[in-house]
Design a protein around this motif. Structure first.
Motif, PDB file in Angstrom:
ATOM      1  N   ARG A   1       0.800  -1.204   0.000  1.00  0.00           N
ATOM      2  CA  ARG A   1       0.000   0.000   0.000  1.00  0.00           C
ATOM      3  C   ARG A   1       0.841   1.267   0.000  1.00  0.00           C
ATOM      4  O   ARG A   1       0.483   2.266   0.556  1.00  0.00           O
ATOM      5  CB  ARG A   1      -0.919   0.016   1.222  1.00  0.00           C
ATOM      6  CG  ARG A   1      -2.044  -0.957   1.146  1.00  0.00           C
ATOM      7  CD  ARG A   1      -2.948  -0.684  -0.045  1.00  0.00           C
ATOM      8  NE  ARG A   1      -3.259   0.735  -0.185  1.00  0.00           N
ATOM      9  CZ  ARG A   1      -4.175   1.346   0.516  1.00  0.00           C
ATOM     10  NH1 ARG A   1      -4.870   0.715   1.432  1.00  0.00           N
ATOM     11  NH2 ARG A   1      -4.413   2.616   0.333  1.00  0.00           N
TER      12      ARG A   1
ATOM     13  N   GLN B   1      -6.623   3.049  -5.030  1.00  0.00           N
ATOM     14  CA  GLN B   1      -5.772   4.105  -5.583  1.00  0.00           C
ATOM     15  C   GLN B   1      -6.414   4.955  -6.674  1.00  0.00           C
ATOM     16  O   GLN B   1      -5.735   5.805  -7.259  1.00  0.00           O
ATOM     17  CB  GLN B   1      -4.487   3.473  -6.152  1.00  0.00           C
ATOM     18  CG  GLN B   1      -3.642   2.762  -5.109  1.00  0.00           C
ATOM     19  CD  GLN B   1      -2.377   2.159  -5.706  1.00  0.00           C
ATOM     20  OE1 GLN B   1      -2.147   2.184  -6.918  1.00  0.00           O
ATOM     21  NE2 GLN B   1      -1.538   1.599  -4.852  1.00  0.00           N
TER      22      GLN B   1
ATOM     23  N   GLU C   1      -5.610   8.605  -6.341  1.00  0.00           N
ATOM     24  CA  GLU C   1      -4.223   9.072  -6.320  1.00  0.00           C
ATOM     25  C   GLU C   1      -3.966   9.851  -7.607  1.00  0.00           C
ATOM     26  O   GLU C   1      -4.614   9.613  -8.632  1.00  0.00           O
ATOM     27  CB  GLU C   1      -3.264   7.886  -6.209  1.00  0.00           C
ATOM     28  CG  GLU C   1      -3.463   7.014  -4.967  1.00  0.00           C
ATOM     29  CD  GLU C   1      -3.057   7.704  -3.671  1.00  0.00           C
ATOM     30  OE1 GLU C   1      -2.539   8.832  -3.713  1.00  0.00           O
ATOM     31  OE2 GLU C   1      -3.276   7.090  -2.602  1.00  0.00           O
TER      32      GLU C   1
ATOM     33  N   ILE D   1       1.664   4.495  -8.451  1.00  0.00           N
ATOM     34  CA  ILE D   1       0.248   4.181  -8.648  1.00  0.00           C
ATOM     35  C   ILE D   1       0.142   3.022  -9.626  1.00  0.00           C
ATOM     36  O   ILE D   1       0.771   3.034 -10.693  1.00  0.00           O
ATOM     37  CB  ILE D   1      -0.508   5.406  -9.196  1.00  0.00           C
ATOM     38  CG1 ILE D   1      -0.265   6.625  -8.295  1.00  0.00           C
ATOM     39  CG2 ILE D   1      -1.998   5.113  -9.312  1.00  0.00           C
ATOM     40  CD1 ILE D   1      -0.696   7.945  -8.928  1.00  0.00           C
TER      41      ILE D   1
END
Length: 256
Positions: free
Chosen positions: A2, A174, A177, A193
């Motif tokens: 993560r 994500q 992001e 990412i």
């Protein structure tokens, strides 16, 4: 894995891609099942011709149908639809747009199901946020907005024990992001990412911008398109935005 939360720098192994230009029979991905039209679930996506993009919508539905052997997925999608039909339809749009971009980026067919699955479930965390807050006509307070921003992490909690691949799971974690590191929840940037989350981020923003919401009117498709393109290299991967531009040309409803 993560990113900042794990204390490690993520290193993604890129999924294999097919050679551009080779046709992709999307129905080879799934066990073929009868297709029942459900046009009310798929309102037209601005800038995209329903005639040209229709096969992609049907391909996504075929993937969903093939995955319904997983009873937990059927439960999750049904619960999402009952919670908020907008979020459900938005998730279908994100899955369709993500599929278009991934095909343009020449990902192999074995990867597409994971991408579609992650896209369909990317907003499940919103189920733990009051619907009145999500659909409030007025501007949110800072604290309220911080609560809404928790939905990727809440989705992670909801799906933690489900049989998701890492790539599908990271779309959920994500998709907010940003390439320049100014997204959330972890402030990841660039290739930190996951590639599928990079794709879903573009699809998510474009569809959200063009959809009417209680707090604002949806933007015209061309305006939203220009905003996405302007975000290349800052908010979004330049490679993914290029793929987005190419599918707009291929599937355009306006001749762009």
């Amino acid at each position: 894995m993560r990113g900042k939360r794990s204390g490690q720098e993520p290193v993604w192994v890129k999924s294999e891609r097919k050679q551009p230009g080779k046709g992709l029979d999307l129905l080879d991905i799934v066990v073929a099942k009868p297709y029942t039209p459900a046009k009310d679930l798929y309102p037209e996506i601005p800038l995209f011709s329903s005639r040209k993009s229709g096969p992609k919508v049907r391909a996504v539905e075929q993937i969903v149908q093939s995955l319904r052997r997983w009873s937990w997925l059927e439960v999750e999608l049904d619960r999402l639809c009952r919670f908020d039909r907008y979020t459900y339809v938005h998730s279908i749009h994100v899955a369709v747009l993500s599929l278009m971009m991934a095909e343009q980026l020449a990902y192999k067919r074995k990867d597409l199901r994971d991408l579609v699955l992650g896209a369909l479930l990317h907003d499940v965390g919103k189920e733990r946020i009051p619907l009145a807050l999500l659909n409030r006509p007025g501007k949110l307070t800072l604290n309220e907005f911080e609560l809404v921003k928790e939905h990727p992490s809440l989705g992670e909690e909801i799906l933690r024990l489900k049989p998701l691949s890492l790539s599908a799971y990271l779309v959920i974690c994500q998709h907010h992001e940003r390439w320049n590191g100014r997204g959330y929840p972890d402030g990841l940037h660039g290739t930190q990412i996951h590639p599928f989350a990079q794709i879903a981020a573009v699809a998510d923003v474009y569809d959200a911008l063009t959809t009417d919401r209680p707090y604002r009117k949806g933007l015209p498709g061309r305006v939203a398109y220009e905003m996405v393109v302007a975000g290349a290299g800052t908010d979004f991967s330049e490679e993914v935005v290029e793929a987005f531009q190419e599918i707009v040309v291929l599937f355009s409803a306006t001749g762009l």
